[in-house]
Design an enzyme around this catalytic site. Sequence first.
Site, PDB file in Angstrom:
ATOM      1  N   GLU A  80       3.032  -1.480   7.616  1.00 58.64           N
ATOM      2  CA  GLU A  80       1.824  -1.858   8.022  1.00 58.64           C
ATOM      3  C   GLU A  80       2.097  -2.463   9.720  1.00 58.64           C
ATOM      4  O   GLU A  80       0.806  -1.909  10.747  1.00 58.64           O
ATOM      5  CB  GLU A  80       0.391  -2.578   7.361  1.00 58.64           C
ATOM      6  CG  GLU A  80       0.132  -2.303   6.254  1.00 58.64           C
ATOM      7  CD  GLU A  80       1.498  -1.836   5.344  1.00 58.64           C
ATOM      8  OE1 GLU A  80       0.350  -1.268   4.457  1.00 58.64           O
ATOM      9  OE2 GLU A  80       2.224  -2.414   5.880  1.00 58.64           O
ATOM     10  N   HIS A 149      -4.909  -5.366  -4.635  1.00 54.93           N
ATOM     11  CA  HIS A 149      -5.875  -4.247  -4.000  1.00 54.93           C
ATOM     12  C   HIS A 149      -7.243  -4.690  -4.077  1.00 54.93           C
ATOM     13  O   HIS A 149      -8.131  -3.216  -4.029  1.00 54.93           O
ATOM     14  CB  HIS A 149      -5.637  -3.338  -5.118  1.00 54.93           C
ATOM     15  CG  HIS A 149      -4.211  -2.560  -5.217  1.00 54.93           C
ATOM     16  ND1 HIS A 149      -3.002  -3.435  -5.698  1.00 54.93           N
ATOM     17  CD2 HIS A 149      -3.658  -1.678  -5.161  1.00 54.93           C
ATOM     18  CE1 HIS A 149      -1.948  -2.440  -5.824  1.00 54.93           C
ATOM     19  NE2 HIS A 149      -2.206  -1.620  -4.838  1.00 54.93           N
TER      20      HIS A 149
END
Length: 364
Positions: A80, A149
């Site tokens: 990322e 998540h």
Amino acid sequence: MSTATGTSLQPGAQPPREPARKPSTMAQALNRALRDAMAADPDVHVFGEDVGKLGGVFRVTDGLAAEFGENRCTDTPLAEAGILGTAVGMAMYGMRPVVEMQFDAFAYPGFEQLVSHISRMRNRTRGALPMPLTVRVPYGGGIGGVEHHSDSSEAYYMATPGLHVVTPATVADAYGLLRRSIASDDPVIFLEPKRLYWGKDDWSPQEPQDVPGIGRAVVRRPGTSATLITYGPSLPVCMDAAEAAARDEGLELEVVDLRSLVPFDEETVVASVRRTGRAVVVHESTGFAGPGAEVAARVSERCFHYLEAPVLRVAGFDIPYPPPMLERHHLPDVDRVLDAVARLQWESEWREGEGPVGAGEGVG
């Protein structure tokens, strides 16, 4: 006899009906927004983990690589910080990168790039270098996701000067706000409520509705009894709570959808609370130092003499996101919202009656 399109009709026959709009999902609207932005501007590039051949975990980027080529819809390594660092360079050279952080908590490794470079570049260069970069972040709970998540990380982005923070709650807003974000010369954190990806509405990609721009809230339901201030995945909860309050208690709750957390539409929110005299802020993020704390502070400052009761918050609990089987206890629901509304009424009665208003519990 013929219609304007030249179709012959027999006497007494009815003209053909317009084809009904097919319900579209939020994921489809986001996909169409990306496709239209890429078609309109060759400088728009989409990239991230699994966005190309797979079409993204939630299929939001489905078909883009096939249509525009892998050079414009590109799969990246699982890195990322590298994804966002690459996007900074692309934006500096005039491109309009749109990157996907696959899940909310997956974005944390790239946070240094957001804070140190993306948010500061325009200020650092005294406006010489715009930063037309959109970061798409699927966020929030309600899908039975495991740890990392289902986070609601909007407070981090709100607290970073230089970022715009946007979150749609309707299909039309998903399309309209994403197109406006990609066209912006400022960096936008575009938060997509995962549990609303499959929510449907009568929306046509051929005739997308014109929606208010970034920085404008919308009153989704007018009312006079109290104001529910919310955004993203909590909007349907507030709409259901308002319907239940009207049906069971005769209360008319006004529902304000913020749509944009930064810039914040103080004008719309303040006007609503001054009309109703009561306010509850509802969101999935934690209560302590969460988005609702800033909203409640601003409402209290601007509406103090109009308030009949303290501003209350209904939020996620101040814990790491729980396991899937427990998330229904963690997320705000209709009962918790209505409980907060009932406490507003109780505080108001005290103000008008025997004694001083108690502080009560701020977070439901």
